[in-house]
Design a protein around this motif. Structure first.
Motif, PDB file in Angstrom:
ATOM      1  N   ALA A 169      25.027 -28.060 111.278  1.00 52.62           N
ATOM      2  CA  ALA A 169      24.318 -28.940 110.350  1.00 52.62           C
ATOM      3  C   ALA A 169      24.144 -28.317 108.976  1.00 52.62           C
ATOM      4  CB  ALA A 169      22.962 -29.321 110.922  1.00 52.62           C
ATOM      5  N   THR A 170      24.277 -26.992 108.882  1.00 63.18           N
ATOM      6  CA  THR A 170      23.995 -26.311 107.612  1.00 63.18           C
ATOM      7  C   THR A 170      25.197 -25.592 107.024  1.00 63.18           C
ATOM      8  OG1 THR A 170      23.226 -24.339 108.818  1.00 63.18           O
ATOM      9  CG2 THR A 170      21.573 -25.978 108.216  1.00 63.18           C
ATOM     10  N   MET A 171      26.310 -25.531 107.743  1.00 61.17           N
ATOM     11  CA  MET A 171      27.447 -24.748 107.269  1.00 61.17           C
ATOM     12  C   MET A 171      28.062 -25.294 105.985  1.00 61.17           C
ATOM     13  SD  MET A 171      30.288 -25.927 110.129  1.00 61.17           S
ATOM     14  CE  MET A 171      31.659 -25.162 109.291  1.00 61.17           C
ATOM     15  N   GLY A 172      27.829 -26.585 105.709  1.00 55.08           N
ATOM     16  CA  GLY A 172      28.410 -27.184 104.511  1.00 55.08           C
ATOM     17  C   GLY A 172      27.561 -27.034 103.266  1.00 55.08           C
ATOM     18  N   PHE A 173      26.421 -26.337 103.364  1.00 55.35           N
ATOM     19  CA  PHE A 173      25.570 -26.161 102.194  1.00 55.35           C
ATOM     20  C   PHE A 173      26.327 -25.373 101.119  1.00 55.35           C
ATOM     21  CE2 PHE A 173      20.914 -26.972 103.295  1.00 55.35           C
ATOM     22  CZ  PHE A 173      21.242 -27.929 104.248  1.00 55.35           C
ATOM     23  N   ALA A 174      26.126 -25.779  99.873  1.00 57.69           N
ATOM     24  CA  ALA A 174      26.823 -25.113  98.771  1.00 57.69           C
ATOM     25  C   ALA A 174      26.413 -23.659  98.642  1.00 57.69           C
ATOM     26  CB  ALA A 174      26.558 -25.859  97.460  1.00 57.69           C
ATOM     27  N   SER A 175      25.150 -23.367  98.888  1.00 49.02           N
ATOM     28  CA  SER A 175      24.641 -22.005  98.775  1.00 49.02           C
ATOM     29  C   SER A 175      24.446 -21.413 100.167  1.00 49.02           C
ATOM     30  CB  SER A 175      23.307 -22.005  98.016  1.00 49.02           C
ATOM     31  OG  SER A 175      22.681 -20.754  98.090  1.00 49.02           O
ATOM     32  N   ALA A 176      25.063 -20.252 100.422  1.00 48.46           N
ATOM     33  CA  ALA A 176      24.930 -19.610 101.727  1.00 48.46           C
ATOM     34  C   ALA A 176      23.477 -19.254 102.043  1.00 48.46           C
ATOM     35  CB  ALA A 176      25.815 -18.362 101.798  1.00 48.46           C
ATOM     36  N   PRO A 177      22.703 -18.674 101.094  1.00 53.60           N
ATOM     37  CA  PRO A 177      21.297 -18.381 101.408  1.00 53.60           C
ATOM     38  C   PRO A 177      20.495 -19.630 101.769  1.00 53.60           C
ATOM     39  CG  PRO A 177      21.992 -17.145  99.481  1.00 53.60           C
ATOM     40  CD  PRO A 177      23.098 -18.107  99.791  1.00 53.60           C
ATOM     41  N   GLU A 178      20.762 -20.749 101.073  1.00 49.63           N
ATOM     42  CA  GLU A 178      20.048 -21.987 101.384  1.00 49.63           C
ATOM     43  C   GLU A 178      20.417 -22.492 102.772  1.00 49.63           C
ATOM     44  OE1 GLU A 178      19.609 -26.595  99.741  1.00 49.63           O
ATOM     45  OE2 GLU A 178      20.816 -25.125  98.650  1.00 49.63           O
ATOM     46  N   GLY A 179      21.691 -22.436 103.094  1.00 47.98           N
ATOM     47  CA  GLY A 179      22.123 -22.842 104.428  1.00 47.98           C
ATOM     48  C   GLY A 179      21.540 -21.959 105.513  1.00 47.98           C
ATOM     49  N   PHE A 180      21.487 -20.656 105.248  1.00 50.06           N
ATOM     50  CA  PHE A 180      20.925 -19.714 106.217  1.00 50.06           C
ATOM     51  C   PHE A 180      19.445 -20.007 106.467  1.00 50.06           C
ATOM     52  CE2 PHE A 180      18.960 -15.475 107.026  1.00 50.06           C
ATOM     53  CZ  PHE A 180      19.575 -15.206 108.240  1.00 50.06           C
ATOM     54  N   ALA A 181      18.691 -20.263 105.393  1.00 49.21           N
ATOM     55  CA  ALA A 181      17.265 -20.556 105.537  1.00 49.21           C
ATOM     56  C   ALA A 181      17.043 -21.841 106.326  1.00 49.21           C
ATOM     57  CB  ALA A 181      16.622 -20.665 104.155  1.00 49.21           C
ATOM     58  N   THR A 182      17.814 -22.870 106.025  1.00 45.75           N
ATOM     59  CA  THR A 182      17.667 -24.132 106.749  1.00 45.75           C
ATOM     60  C   THR A 182      18.050 -23.981 108.211  1.00 45.75           C
ATOM     61  OG1 THR A 182      18.230 -25.308 104.690  1.00 45.75           O
ATOM     62  CG2 THR A 182      18.299 -26.577 106.739  1.00 45.75           C
ATOM     63  N   MET A 183      19.076 -23.173 108.482  1.00 48.21           N
ATOM     64  CA  MET A 183      19.490 -22.938 109.859  1.00 48.21           C
ATOM     65  C   MET A 183      18.369 -22.277 110.654  1.00 48.21           C
ATOM     66  SD  MET A 183      22.671 -20.626 111.354  1.00 48.21           S
ATOM     67  CE  MET A 183      21.809 -19.069 111.068  1.00 48.21           C
ATOM     68  N   LEU A 184      17.691 -21.286 110.076  1.00 51.29           N
ATOM     69  CA  LEU A 184      16.598 -20.620 110.780  1.00 51.29           C
ATOM     70  C   LEU A 184      15.466 -21.601 111.083  1.00 51.29           C
ATOM     71  CD1 LEU A 184      16.276 -17.120 109.041  1.00 51.29           C
ATOM     72  CD2 LEU A 184      17.307 -17.671 111.237  1.00 51.29           C
ATOM     73  N   TRP A 185      15.138 -22.483 110.144  1.00 52.87           N
ATOM     74  CA  TRP A 185      14.110 -23.482 110.395  1.00 52.87           C
ATOM     75  C   TRP A 185      14.509 -24.396 111.558  1.00 52.87           C
ATOM     76  CZ3 TRP A 185       9.217 -24.360 109.377  1.00 52.87           C
ATOM     77  CH2 TRP A 185       8.613 -23.745 108.281  1.00 52.87           C
ATOM     78  N   ALA A 186      15.759 -24.840 111.556  1.00 54.76           N
ATOM     79  CA  ALA A 186      16.228 -25.744 112.617  1.00 54.76           C
ATOM     80  C   ALA A 186      16.212 -25.054 113.981  1.00 54.76           C
ATOM     81  CB  ALA A 186      17.633 -26.245 112.289  1.00 54.76           C
ATOM     82  N   ILE A 187      16.631 -23.799 114.031  1.00 57.99           N
ATOM     83  CA  ILE A 187      16.627 -23.056 115.297  1.00 57.99           C
ATOM     84  C   ILE A 187      15.197 -22.895 115.805  1.00 57.99           C
ATOM     85  CG2 ILE A 187      17.122 -20.826 116.372  1.00 57.99           C
ATOM     86  CD1 ILE A 187      19.469 -20.534 114.441  1.00 57.99           C
ATOM     87  N   ALA A 188      14.282 -22.533 114.903  1.00 63.51           N
ATOM     88  CA  ALA A 188      12.893 -22.296 115.305  1.00 63.51           C
ATOM     89  C   ALA A 188      12.255 -23.554 115.871  1.00 63.51           C
ATOM     90  CB  ALA A 188      12.093 -21.784 114.111  1.00 63.51           C
ATOM     91  N   ILE A 189      12.379 -24.671 115.165  1.00 58.89           N
ATOM     92  CA  ILE A 189      11.763 -25.919 115.629  1.00 58.89           C
ATOM     93  C   ILE A 189      12.408 -26.377 116.937  1.00 58.89           C
ATOM     94  CG2 ILE A 189      11.436 -28.362 115.089  1.00 58.89           C
ATOM     95  CD1 ILE A 189      11.254 -27.509 112.117  1.00 58.89           C
ATOM     96  N   GLY A 190      13.720 -26.288 117.009  1.00 59.56           N
ATOM     97  CA  GLY A 190      14.422 -26.716 118.229  1.00 59.56           C
ATOM     98  C   GLY A 190      14.053 -25.873 119.436  1.00 59.56           C
ATOM     99  N   TYR A 191      13.913 -24.558 119.236  1.00 63.38           N
ATOM    100  CA  TYR A 191      13.639 -23.697 120.389  1.00 63.38           C
ATOM    101  C   TYR A 191      12.193 -23.812 120.860  1.00 63.38           C
ATOM    102  CZ  TYR A 191      14.630 -19.903 123.593  1.00 63.38           C
ATOM    103  OH  TYR A 191      14.840 -19.168 124.734  1.00 63.38           O
ATOM    104  N   VAL A 192      11.276 -24.090 119.937  1.00 62.45           N
ATOM    105  CA  VAL A 192       9.901 -24.359 120.361  1.00 62.45           C
ATOM    106  C   VAL A 192       9.872 -25.595 121.252  1.00 62.45           C
ATOM    107  CG1 VAL A 192       7.612 -25.099 119.568  1.00 62.45           C
ATOM    108  CG2 VAL A 192       8.766 -23.204 118.433  1.00 62.45           C
ATOM    109  N   GLY A 193      10.643 -26.621 120.887  1.00 58.97           N
ATOM    110  CA  GLY A 193      10.724 -27.813 121.732  1.00 58.97           C
ATOM    111  C   GLY A 193      11.286 -27.501 123.108  1.00 58.97           C
ATOM    112  N   ILE A 194      12.346 -26.686 123.156  1.00 59.78           N
ATOM    113  CA  ILE A 194      12.930 -26.281 124.444  1.00 59.78           C
ATOM    114  C   ILE A 194      11.909 -25.516 125.276  1.00 59.78           C
ATOM    115  CG2 ILE A 194      14.653 -24.796 125.522  1.00 59.78           C
ATOM    116  CD1 ILE A 194      15.799 -27.388 124.456  1.00 59.78           C
ATOM    117  N   ALA A 195      11.141 -24.627 124.640  1.00 56.59           N
ATOM    118  CA  ALA A 195      10.150 -23.827 125.355  1.00 56.59           C
ATOM    119  C   ALA A 195       9.079 -24.702 125.985  1.00 56.59           C
ATOM    120  CB  ALA A 195       9.516 -22.818 124.396  1.00 56.59           C
ATOM    121  N   LEU A 196       8.664 -25.753 125.291  1.00 61.67           N
ATOM    122  CA  LEU A 196       7.640 -26.636 125.830  1.00 61.67           C
ATOM    123  C   LEU A 196       8.171 -27.448 127.016  1.00 61.67           C
ATOM    124  CD1 LEU A 196       5.969 -27.861 122.514  1.00 61.67           C
ATOM    125  CD2 LEU A 196       5.174 -26.082 124.092  1.00 61.67           C
ATOM    126  N   VAL A 197       9.414 -27.881 126.931  1.00 59.97           N
ATOM    127  CA  VAL A 197      10.026 -28.566 128.076  1.00 59.97           C
ATOM    128  C   VAL A 197      10.149 -27.617 129.262  1.00 59.97           C
ATOM    129  CG1 VAL A 197      12.119 -29.706 128.920  1.00 59.97           C
ATOM    130  CG2 VAL A 197      11.259 -30.216 126.622  1.00 59.97           C
TER     131      VAL A 197
END
Length: 441
Positions: A169-197
């Protein structure tokens, strides 16, 4: 079904799931290295190593003994006691989360890390640590309740899927740092959801337990007696390479750190295959000890150790052959990691042959007896990193790691032999086989 076949079948399923999940993780890491650069991959590995170390501390060791007490309370029909243990374990994680949110940034500033990758991505790091800690506790309890597949699949399959989806979802970002930051947010939110399930699986398992014994009021003292040493043991063993990566972050370049980090992730995958063997048989070992059946306990330790040692040798051969090709996926510069990876793989054979001494010492009510050997191992790692890494770089780091693993493995084996009067090495299996054939003759 014989214990050999059950160990092989269930551990193969768990390891197969882990292999599939690791394939996704390696693909993501390879794409990060190729599209965003090895330096950013090094930053990512530092984040993950830090998350793992924070997460293992958050339950205050209760996840490390969760399998033991869950298996004991299940075997004795102590549902109410299990529920009290469960509540205490998750309370530690929640309180640690609150403390991290309040004091985390000031501590980073105090340590001079106010501009580090951890400070830049502080909230995603904390959320990811919380989700990881929850999964650690969930998995330990489910394994003790004889649900190893449910215990492992959140981390082995669903976490890699979250990571892959976040990267795509983030690999196409023009800026690598911006894509990296967004990727970490997505991983964190997604994994918290997995942990609750995943937590829901634990909750639905509770009614299946027998409830024939009342709560023992002073049982928490026993929990702490095992949990406190085991959080240190877990940090130094299960997360040995996360500690090593942070130690090496000041002596290796970010590109070298990325190469060594990939090698350690391959080693961790191999270690998981061996750990899955012990996870399948741990509840049976605990039951044998609870029933004072020493002969059955020795037999199960020997059988599990034989399967684990055989698997470690097979994995060493496979990595020695296929490791260079796997590393090339990350780019030509990663080819220099082939020999260090082979050295690291040999360390797993050493650890498997010497056996699960820490587990056996805890089962025999000697949890603190492991700490001197673990301390010697970490001390050896720091010393030989200081001596060898400036001279030999990546190979020096690999040699330092195998020396440290050998020191603590042999030390733990010797302590178990002297204090618990039990040889947990591969020799125990040969001894059991010999004893079984003597009457037949």
């Amino acid at each position: 079904m014989s214990i050999h076949r059950r160990l092989a079948s269930q551990s193969t399923i768990i390891f197969g799931a882990r292999l599939g999940g690791a394939g996704l993780i390696f693909l993501v890491q390879a794409l990060i290295a190729r599209m965003w650069g090895p330096e950013l991959l090094g930053e990512y590995l530092i984040v993950i190593a830090t998350v793992n170390l924070i997460a293992v501390v958050m339950p205050l060791g209760f996840h490390t003994v969760g399998t033991y007490f869950a298996a004991e309370y299940r075997a004795r029909g102590e549902r109410q006691q299990f529920v009290v243990f469960l509540k205490r374990s998750y309370a530690h994680v929640v309180v640690a989360l609150i403390l991290l949110l309040i004091a985390g940034r000031p501590v980073l500033d105090l340590l001079g890390q106010g501009d580090s990758v951890l400070a830049t991505h502080f909230i995603p790091v904390v959320l990811l640590a919380f989700g990881t800690a929850m999964v650690y506790v969930n998995g330990a309890l489910l394994v003790g309740l004889k649900r190893p597949l449910a215990g492992f699949f959140a981390d082995t399959m669903f976490r890699p899927m979250i990571v892959m989806a976040a990267f795509l979802a983030t690999m196409g970002f023009a800026s690598a740092p911006e894509g990296f930051a967004t990727m970490l947010w997505a991983i964190a939110i997604g994994y918290v959801g997995i942990a609750l399930v995943h937590f829901g699986f634990v909750v639905t398992s509770v009614p299946r337990l027998d409830d024939t014994t009342p709560v023992r009021m002073l049982e928490s003292r026993r929990w702490w007696r095992f949990a406190l040493p085991w959080v240190l043991i877990s940090l130094a063993t299960d997360f040995f390479f996360d500690i090593d990566l942070l130690l090496l972050s000041h002596s290796l370049s970010r590109e070298e750190l990325a190469i060594f980090g990939v090698c350690t992730r391959i080693f961790s995958l191999m270690s998981f295959g061996v750990a899955a063997v012990y996870a399948v048989t741990l509840p049976d070992m605990f039951e044998s000890e609870a029933n004072s059946d020493r002969e059955a306990f020795n037999r199960k330790v020997g059988d599990a150790n034989f399967v684990a040692s055989g698997l470690a040798i097979v994995l060493f051969v496979l990595v020695a052959i296929g490791g260079p090709f796997a590393l090339m996926l990350f780019g030509p510069s990663f080819a220099v990691g082939a020999m260090p990876l082979a050295v690291l793989s040999l360390a797993l054979v050493v650890r498997s042959v010497m056996g699960p001494a820490s587990i056996v010492l805890s089962i025999h009510d000697r949890p603190y007896a492991s700490l001197p050997s673990v301390a010697m191992g970490i001390g050896s790692l720091v010393l030989f990193n200081w001596l060898l890494v400036p001279i030999w770089g990546l190979m020096g780091a690999a040699i330092s790691a195998i020396i440290a693993i050998t020191v603590w493995s042999v030390g733990l084996w010797f302590i178990a032999l002297r204090t618990a009067k039990l040889d947990v090495s591969i020799m125990q299996w040969f001894r059991n086989r010999r004893n079984a054939t003597v009457p037949a003759e």
